[in-house]
Design a protein around this motif. Structure first.
Motif, PDB file in Angstrom:
ATOM      1  N   GLU A 156       9.410  84.182  68.704  1.00 29.29           N
ATOM      2  CA  GLU A 156       9.120  82.957  69.442  1.00 29.29           C
ATOM      3  C   GLU A 156      10.309  82.003  68.807  1.00 29.29           C
ATOM      4  O   GLU A 156      10.395  81.902  67.727  1.00 29.29           O
ATOM      5  CB  GLU A 156       7.979  82.405  69.023  1.00 29.29           C
ATOM      6  CG  GLU A 156       7.509  81.206  69.796  1.00 29.29           C
ATOM      7  CD  GLU A 156       6.343  80.563  69.573  1.00 29.29           C
ATOM      8  OE1 GLU A 156       5.964  79.370  69.373  1.00 29.29           O
ATOM      9  OE2 GLU A 156       5.166  81.393  69.918  1.00 29.29           O
ATOM     10  N   LYS A 157      11.069  81.577  69.863  1.00 27.06           N
ATOM     11  CA  LYS A 157      11.952  80.409  69.336  1.00 27.06           C
ATOM     12  C   LYS A 157      11.819  79.436  70.399  1.00 27.06           C
ATOM     13  O   LYS A 157      11.040  79.424  71.381  1.00 27.06           O
ATOM     14  CB  LYS A 157      13.288  80.664  69.491  1.00 27.06           C
ATOM     15  CG  LYS A 157      13.617  81.998  68.750  1.00 27.06           C
ATOM     16  CD  LYS A 157      13.912  81.688  67.395  1.00 27.06           C
ATOM     17  CE  LYS A 157      14.264  82.944  66.474  1.00 27.06           C
ATOM     18  NZ  LYS A 157      14.404  82.391  65.001  1.00 27.06           N
ATOM     19  N   THR A 158      12.625  78.073  70.039  1.00 26.24           N
ATOM     20  CA  THR A 158      12.399  77.011  71.177  1.00 26.24           C
ATOM     21  C   THR A 158      13.561  76.553  71.455  1.00 26.24           C
ATOM     22  O   THR A 158      14.866  76.926  70.798  1.00 26.24           O
ATOM     23  CB  THR A 158      11.710  75.828  70.550  1.00 26.24           C
ATOM     24  OG1 THR A 158      12.189  75.282  69.289  1.00 26.24           O
ATOM     25  CG2 THR A 158      10.141  76.245  70.341  1.00 26.24           C
ATOM     26  N   TRP A 159      13.840  76.061  72.962  1.00 26.11           N
ATOM     27  CA  TRP A 159      14.859  75.482  73.503  1.00 26.11           C
ATOM     28  C   TRP A 159      14.351  74.200  74.188  1.00 26.11           C
ATOM     29  O   TRP A 159      13.686  74.547  75.316  1.00 26.11           O
ATOM     30  CB  TRP A 159      15.519  76.589  74.363  1.00 26.11           C
ATOM     31  CG  TRP A 159      16.902  75.898  74.931  1.00 26.11           C
ATOM     32  CD1 TRP A 159      18.178  75.656  74.361  1.00 26.11           C
ATOM     33  CD2 TRP A 159      16.933  75.704  76.454  1.00 26.11           C
ATOM     34  NE1 TRP A 159      18.936  75.061  75.389  1.00 26.11           N
ATOM     35  CE2 TRP A 159      18.395  75.322  76.620  1.00 26.11           C
ATOM     36  CE3 TRP A 159      16.084  75.863  77.488  1.00 26.11           C
ATOM     37  CZ2 TRP A 159      18.634  74.643  77.904  1.00 26.11           C
ATOM     38  CZ3 TRP A 159      16.654  75.529  78.719  1.00 26.11           C
ATOM     39  CH2 TRP A 159      17.785  75.042  78.918  1.00 26.11           C
ATOM     40  N   HIS A 160      14.745  73.074  73.854  1.00 26.08           N
ATOM     41  CA  HIS A 160      14.203  71.778  74.502  1.00 26.08           C
ATOM     42  C   HIS A 160      12.438  72.092  74.518  1.00 26.08           C
ATOM     43  O   HIS A 160      11.998  72.345  73.588  1.00 26.08           O
ATOM     44  CB  HIS A 160      14.938  71.705  75.791  1.00 26.08           C
ATOM     45  CG  HIS A 160      16.417  71.373  75.479  1.00 26.08           C
ATOM     46  ND1 HIS A 160      16.865  70.419  75.080  1.00 26.08           N
ATOM     47  CD2 HIS A 160      17.258  72.085  76.308  1.00 26.08           C
ATOM     48  CE1 HIS A 160      18.280  70.462  74.944  1.00 26.08           C
ATOM     49  NE2 HIS A 160      18.693  71.597  75.769  1.00 26.08           N
ATOM     50  N   LEU A 213      10.775  80.404  73.979  1.00 29.65           N
ATOM     51  CA  LEU A 213      11.410  81.681  74.260  1.00 29.65           C
ATOM     52  C   LEU A 213      10.842  82.787  73.420  1.00 29.65           C
ATOM     53  O   LEU A 213      10.730  82.702  72.242  1.00 29.65           O
ATOM     54  CB  LEU A 213      12.947  81.637  73.941  1.00 29.65           C
ATOM     55  CG  LEU A 213      14.059  80.789  74.843  1.00 29.65           C
ATOM     56  CD1 LEU A 213      13.449  79.161  74.789  1.00 29.65           C
ATOM     57  CD2 LEU A 213      15.160  80.818  74.336  1.00 29.65           C
ATOM     58  N   THR A 214      10.455  83.957  74.029  1.00 26.18           N
ATOM     59  CA  THR A 214       9.749  84.972  73.200  1.00 26.18           C
ATOM     60  C   THR A 214      10.235  86.303  73.539  1.00 26.18           C
ATOM     61  O   THR A 214      10.598  86.543  74.728  1.00 26.18           O
ATOM     62  CB  THR A 214       8.077  84.865  73.539  1.00 26.18           C
ATOM     63  OG1 THR A 214       8.013  85.051  75.131  1.00 26.18           O
ATOM     64  CG2 THR A 214       7.542  83.610  73.261  1.00 26.18           C
ATOM     65  N   THR A 215      10.019  87.339  72.747  1.00 25.47           N
ATOM     66  CA  THR A 215      10.091  88.668  73.108  1.00 25.47           C
ATOM     67  C   THR A 215       8.539  89.100  72.731  1.00 25.47           C
ATOM     68  O   THR A 215       8.009  88.661  71.912  1.00 25.47           O
ATOM     69  CB  THR A 215      10.997  89.287  72.154  1.00 25.47           C
ATOM     70  OG1 THR A 215      10.676  89.177  70.759  1.00 25.47           O
ATOM     71  CG2 THR A 215      12.544  88.940  72.526  1.00 25.47           C
TER      72      THR A 215
END
Length: 275
Positions: free
Chosen positions: A219-223, A227-229
């Motif tokens: 899990e990552k973030t952008w704004h 965003l996940t896999t």
């Protein structure tokens, strides 16, 4: 972001719910209580004949986990080597979901670097695409680079499609994006030119990006976007991070928020039988 306790969805399915922060900018476009569901699954890797009955049973469990799901997003690597027989069988199994299927190709859906014939036959037009559901824009982007699995680049055709079609969309509408290759910064196997994709998405109300390829939960973030896999959902392949749980996401959109529940495959399917 908060994590809830793991809850039981059934005797054979474990559910973990993670809240995605999202702001619905078009409430008037959402019907009823604003609640709807969809399924997201990636990296099925259909390979041998024994996979057909396995997937037929799996699809029954998937349908039961979200009987009112509006659609299913297929995050690539539907097959293990892109053959006509593999694609025909996984496509037939997935019909049992009884809901619209939206796919994007993975590297394993290619027979060779330039041959994606079987995928194109069974999922015509499922490369770069956009559709709407209850006030949300859902965008599928082809992130594949032939059979390459590492050090890949998103093809120019995908960026050309974005340049032509994104200006036609409403930047204020909440948006979901799905791809095969990971899009989160720092995630293994992220395409080398993934940043070019986000340059084009800048200014859009993207709330979630769903991806696969790296068989693990990240899990990552952008704004404002998460965003996940996800882990794989395969009979023959394992997770890259050593975890044992395989399954899919049931995603819920409600009151301007998106929640994602991981549903583990039924226990009776967890033990891989011989081919």
């Amino acid at each position: 972001m908060t994590r809830r306790e793991v809850i039981k969805m059934s005797a054979s399915a474990t559910v973990a719910s993670v809240l995605w922060p999202s702001v619905l900018s078009a409430q008037e476009n959402v019907q009823g209580d604003g609640s709807w569901h969809f399924i997201s699954v990636n990296d099925l890797h259909y390979s041998a004949p024994a996979c057909r009955p396995w997937f037929d049973q799996l699809v029954v469990a998937m349908k039961a986990s979200a009987p009112d799901a509006a659609f299913c997003l297929l995050g690539g690597d539907l097959t293990d080597s892109g053959t006509a027989v593999q694609m025909e069988n996984i496509h037939a199994s997935l019909q049992g979901l009884g809901m619209p299927l939206y796919a994007t190709p993975g590297n394993h859906d290619y027979l060779t670097d330039t041959d994606r014939t079987a995928y194109d036959k069974h999922f015509p037009g499922h490369l770069n695409q956009v559709f709407e559901h209850r006030g949300w824009q859902i965008i599928g982007l082809d992130s594949s680079d032939g059979t390459l699995w590492s050090d890949t680049k998103i093809h120019p055709e995908t960026f050309a499609w974005m340049d032509e079609n994104l200006p036609k969309l409403d930047r204020t509408k909440p948006t979901i994006v799905w791809t095969h290759f990971p899009m989160g910064e720092g995630v293994k196997y992220r395409p080398l030119n993934a940043d070019e994709l986000f340059v084009r998405l800048s200014g859009f109300n993207v709330q979630a990006v769903l991806s696969g390829h790296w068989h693990a939960y990240t899990e990552k973030t952008w704004h404002d976007s998460t965003l996940t896999t996800d882990r794989c959902c395969s009979r023959v392949r394992d997770n890259h991070d050593g975890t044992k749980e395989k399954g899919w996401f049931v995603c819920t959109v409600r009151d301007g928020k998106v929640t994602r529940q991981f549903v583990e495959i039924p226990k009776e399917l967890a033990t891989k039988p011989a081919d």
